[in-house]
Design a protein around this motif. Structure first.
Motif, PDB file in Angstrom:
ATOM      1  N   GLN A  96      -4.798  -2.411  -1.525  1.00 21.94           N
ATOM      2  CA  GLN A  96      -4.484  -3.686  -0.867  1.00 21.94           C
ATOM      3  C   GLN A  96      -3.717  -4.573  -1.836  1.00 21.94           C
TER       4      GLN A  96
ATOM      5  N   TYR B 188      -7.374   6.914  -0.645  1.00 25.79           N
ATOM      6  CA  TYR B 188      -7.311   5.664  -1.404  1.00 25.79           C
ATOM      7  C   TYR B 188      -7.309   4.481  -0.450  1.00 25.79           C
ATOM      8  N   LYS B 189      -7.842   3.386  -0.950  1.00 27.06           N
ATOM      9  CA  LYS B 189      -7.698   2.112  -0.273  1.00 27.06           C
ATOM     10  C   LYS B 189      -6.966   1.184  -1.236  1.00 27.06           C
TER      11      LYS B 189
ATOM     12  N   VAL C 173      -8.220  -0.495  -4.692  1.00 32.01           N
ATOM     13  CA  VAL C 173      -9.543  -1.040  -4.401  1.00 32.01           C
ATOM     14  C   VAL C 173     -10.606   0.049  -4.431  1.00 32.01           C
ATOM     15  N   LEU C 174     -10.244   1.233  -3.902  1.00 37.49           N
ATOM     16  CA  LEU C 174     -11.233   2.295  -3.742  1.00 37.49           C
ATOM     17  C   LEU C 174     -10.526   3.637  -3.686  1.00 37.49           C
TER      18      LEU C 174
ATOM     19  N   LYS D 241      -3.108  -3.277  -5.226  1.00 38.93           N
ATOM     20  CA  LYS D 241      -4.235  -3.025  -6.115  1.00 38.93           C
ATOM     21  C   LYS D 241      -5.086  -1.885  -5.571  1.00 38.93           C
TER      22      LYS D 241
ATOM     23  N   SER E  64       0.858  -1.195   0.000  1.00 41.72           N
ATOM     24  CA  SER E  64       0.000   0.000   0.000  1.00 41.72           C
ATOM     25  C   SER E  64       0.891   1.241   0.000  1.00 41.72           C
TER      26      SER E  64
END
Length: 739
Positions: free
Chosen positions: A167, A164-165, A172-173, A170, A92
């Motif tokens: 994981q 941002y998310k 994710v959001l 990648k 991340s």
């Protein structure tokens, strides 16, 4: 957010990950080289070091080879830490973005747990969350803002704030934080299951938490707030910020984390390494009493709590109030700062050397405002007076020695006896000063306590009991603390000036006496003090007023209050607030909590509370960590017997949390959190306690998502006002409650 914007964000993530991948490739290659250098340095030392030290050159050679080994090991360790950081970033790399305008143009900043430079350039692809510019991410929404750069404050206009998310590398959001998604995403973060380690919160630090983290690093700071306001996380992130902001001055070896038990030490152990810093030193306060405990049988902190807070030790409670009183501590400090040294009249035969009057006149001109330097000055003055007398009367003293000798003495023998007589005279004078001033710490502890009680017009029973305890070689915990304080004030215990910053968690559980000891033992340190006085279930042994911290640490103490709670669900927080509302009617006006809804707490009526626990645990299978909290150790053992092989029983402050289910008494649960909590017999067993509602508040706020109170009867009248905040269910049949 348009598809084009999303594509640009993914492209940036790919660029960042490409740099991280290349960095890791280089670091892994370098690791092999560094490993070989370590092995080579060790081989060289083993094969070529002298087997015997014959001269100083051999000493130099061994030292040089040892230095080469240490240097190689240090480089290898730094490589390993950087690999760990880069691997974490690969998972991340960043969590936030800021776009802003300033007179020099428009800028775009990505923010992560660590900083990352572009390949072969000075451009920062990711900025460390502790950097000055990153502070705006936590402190401002879009619009006018500022940050303190090294060259002064810079006024800017934030045009975009995005989160941002990411994981496993990648995306994710992603969402703009001024959108309606923000609270929902924060709720998702808070709703996640926990384990037995405190979590890094760099991606979800709130505005008031950020202010506490980045507060003045040179002064001590009191961070106060209710359970679940993030005090512990904030304190440890503040420590990481200090290591970043003041890294020229403060290193890992200059920091210390103090707790009252080893359970908490293990709970916080991963935070600094997760933030890319060396862990520093952790200390359980009781370990400071080792210098006292080796000489005495010494009660520990939890034994004191059980005896004083939950026992009937009325006489002890009376004297404990005196020993923990700030006025008494200030009296002790002033007493030793202005210690009234007494001096015997020094004579040689009938000849005066130094009279007490002459000493006092000289002492008043030269005295120190600290005991140890003052004592050394007294000895220096006495030694000089004796030396001056012996020098001025050398011939007379030598004739006296020859006259008293039964045999003829040569000149050399007379000179030797003269020197011996002078040394013995000095030693006897020092011994008499020690006796006359009662300079044993134990004797001084009795003396000071007796003097203080006399000044208050109180009976001297407390000092008499303390003297008896010293003779028995068995001390209560508070007497061990008093003995340590006196030794510190007398300079008998070495201080640790190399410690420059201390995090003190659950500080409300420390008495003013303990706080004073810490301040004296670490004289160069600033403190981050984390406290919630409503969790101070011990009225006598704790600090129940925030003002007492200022009294101990001085007017320079900065205070920051965290007014919002994030740990527990809305239903659990509503109950917790109601439990404190009688004591603090303005609770709802001063504090608030994040709205995250789960199931209402349940009050389970069971004639066999311990036996009701296994079926309740069976209904909490989706959670990562569970706490079964009882009123005392005996109840914890009873519950564990019903669980069989399930659950970890913790009845000692030196244990560490390892299992998914922990069974422990309330006093050992302080500072911890669990996904689900079952309070067993806690209300019933403590209903006669004056801190009854505080104890329930403490137990309830250990829970993040689910809370059960298992009791042998329905809530008492004392809790009538709390009925709307829980659902009452009754046991059905022989085994399980209706849920």
């Amino acid at each position: 957010m348009t598809e084009n914007e999303q594509a640009l964000e993914r492209r940036h993530l790919e660029q960042v990950e490409g740099v991280i991948t290349k960095n890791l490739h280089s670091l892994y290659e370098e690791r092999e080289q560094l490993k070989e250098q370590v092995l080579e340095a060790r081989r060289d030392m083993w094969e070529n070091s002298p087997r015997q030290i014959r001269d100083f050159d051999d000493v130099l050679q061994i030292a040089d080879q040892g230095g080469q080994v240490s240097a190689a090991e240090k480089r290898f360790g730094e490589n390993q830490r950087e690999i760990a950081r880069q691997e974490k970033m690969r998972n991340s790399p960043f969590f936030g973005r800021l776009d802003y305008r300033e007179p020099g143009g428009e800028r775009k900043v990505y923010i992560g747990i660590y900083g990352l430079r572009g390949e072969g350039s000075r451009r920062m692809l990711v900025v460390d969350w502790r950097a000055p510019v990153s502070s705006m991410f936590y402190s401002f929404d879009t619009g006018e803002a500022w940050f303190d750069a090294p060259n002064g404050r810079r006024e800017v206009d934030i045009t975009l704030k995005r989160q941002y998310k990411i994981q496993d590398g990648k995306l994710v959001l992603m969402y703009d934080t001024n959108s309606s998604m923000y609270d929902g995403i924060l709720g998702q973060v808070l709703a996640q299951n926990t384990d037995h380690n405190l979590k890094v919160i760099v991606g979800s630090i709130q505005k008031e938490q950020n202010a506490a983290i980045r507060g003045d690093t040179r002064h001590s700071c009191l961070i106060c707030g209710l359970a679940g306001s993030g005090k512990t996380s904030v304190g440890l992130h503040r420590l990481a910020y200090i290591l970043y902001h003041d890294r020229d001055r403060v290193k890992a070896e200059n920091i210390l984390m103090v707790s009252n038990n080893g359970i908490f030490s293990s709970y916080i152990s991963q935070i600094l390494p997760e933030l890319g810093e060396d862990p520093g030193e952790s200390l359980v306060f009781h370990d400071l009493l080792d210098t006292v405990g080796r000489e005495y049988e010494l009660e520990d902190y939890y034994e004191q709590l059980k005896a004083v807070e939950y026992g009937q030790a009325k006489a002890r409670r009376k004297w404990l109030r005196v020993k923990y009183a700030p006025d008494f501590l200030e009296y002790c400090t002033a007493y030793f700062a202005n210690f009234p040294f007494k001096l015997p009249e020094l004579r040689y035969g009938e000849e005066p050397i130094l009279s007490p009057e002459a000493f006092q006149a000289k002492w008043e001109k030269m005295r120190f405002s600290a005991f140890r330097p003052g004592y050394e000055l007294v000895k220096k003055m006495v030694r000089e007076a004796i030396d001056d007398y012996f020098f001025a009367h050398r011939e007379d003293i030598c004739r006296d020695i020859e006259r008293k000798s039964p045999v003829f003495l040569s000149e050399k023998e007379t000179r030797s006896l003269y020197q011996k007589t002078r040394r013995e005279y000095v030693e006897e004078a020092f011994a008499e000063i020690h006796r006359l001033n009662r300079l044993d710490p134990e004797a001084q502890a009795v003396e000071v306590l007796g003097n203080y009680l006399e000044a208050l017009g109180e009976e001297n029973d407390g000092a008499i009991e303390l003297a008896k305890a010293f003779r028995r070689r068995k001390l209560w915990y508070e007497d061990g603390l008093l003995c340590l304080l006196i030794r510190l004030l007398m300079g008998e215990v070495p201080t640790r000036p190399e410690i420059l910053h201390i995090v003190l968690d659950e500080a409300q559980d420390y008495s003013p006496l303990q706080l004073t000891i810490l301040k004296l033992l670490y004289p160069k340190s600033s403190f981050t003090i984390l406290a919630d006085v409503f969790q101070a279930v011990g009225g006598l042994t704790a600090t129940t007023d925030y003002g007492l911290f200022g009294r101990v640490f001085g007017p320079g103490l900065r205070e920051t209050r965290l007014e919002k709670c994030y740990r527990s669900s809305s239903e659990i927080n509503a109950l917790a607030f109601q439990l404190l509302s009688r004591e603090y009617p303005d609770m709802g006006k001063t504090y608030s909590y994040f709205q995250r809804h789960t199931q209402k707490p349940q009050w389970v009526v069971s004639s066999r509370p311990a036996q009701a626990v296994p079926p309740l645990l069976g209904r909490l299978g989706q959670y990562g960590s569970l706490g079964v909290i009882t009123g005392d150790e005996d109840q914890a053992r009873e519950v564990k017997a019903c669980l069989g092989d399930q659950g970890q029983l913790i009845v000692s402050s030196g244990e560490k949390l390892t299992g998914r289910v922990a069974v422990l008494p309330l006093l050992l649960a302080k500072g911890l959190e669990f996904d689900g909590v079952i309070l067993v017999n806690l209300a019933y067993s403590s209903k006669e306690d004056e801190n009854f509602r505080r104890r329930l508040y403490l137990g309830c706020t250990r829970a993040l998502h689910r809370l059960y109170l298992v009791e042998p009867e329905e809530p008492s009248e004392e809790l009538e006002d709390c009925r709307p905040y829980w659902e009452i269910v009754r046991e059905q049949g022989a085994q399980s409650p209706l849920l």
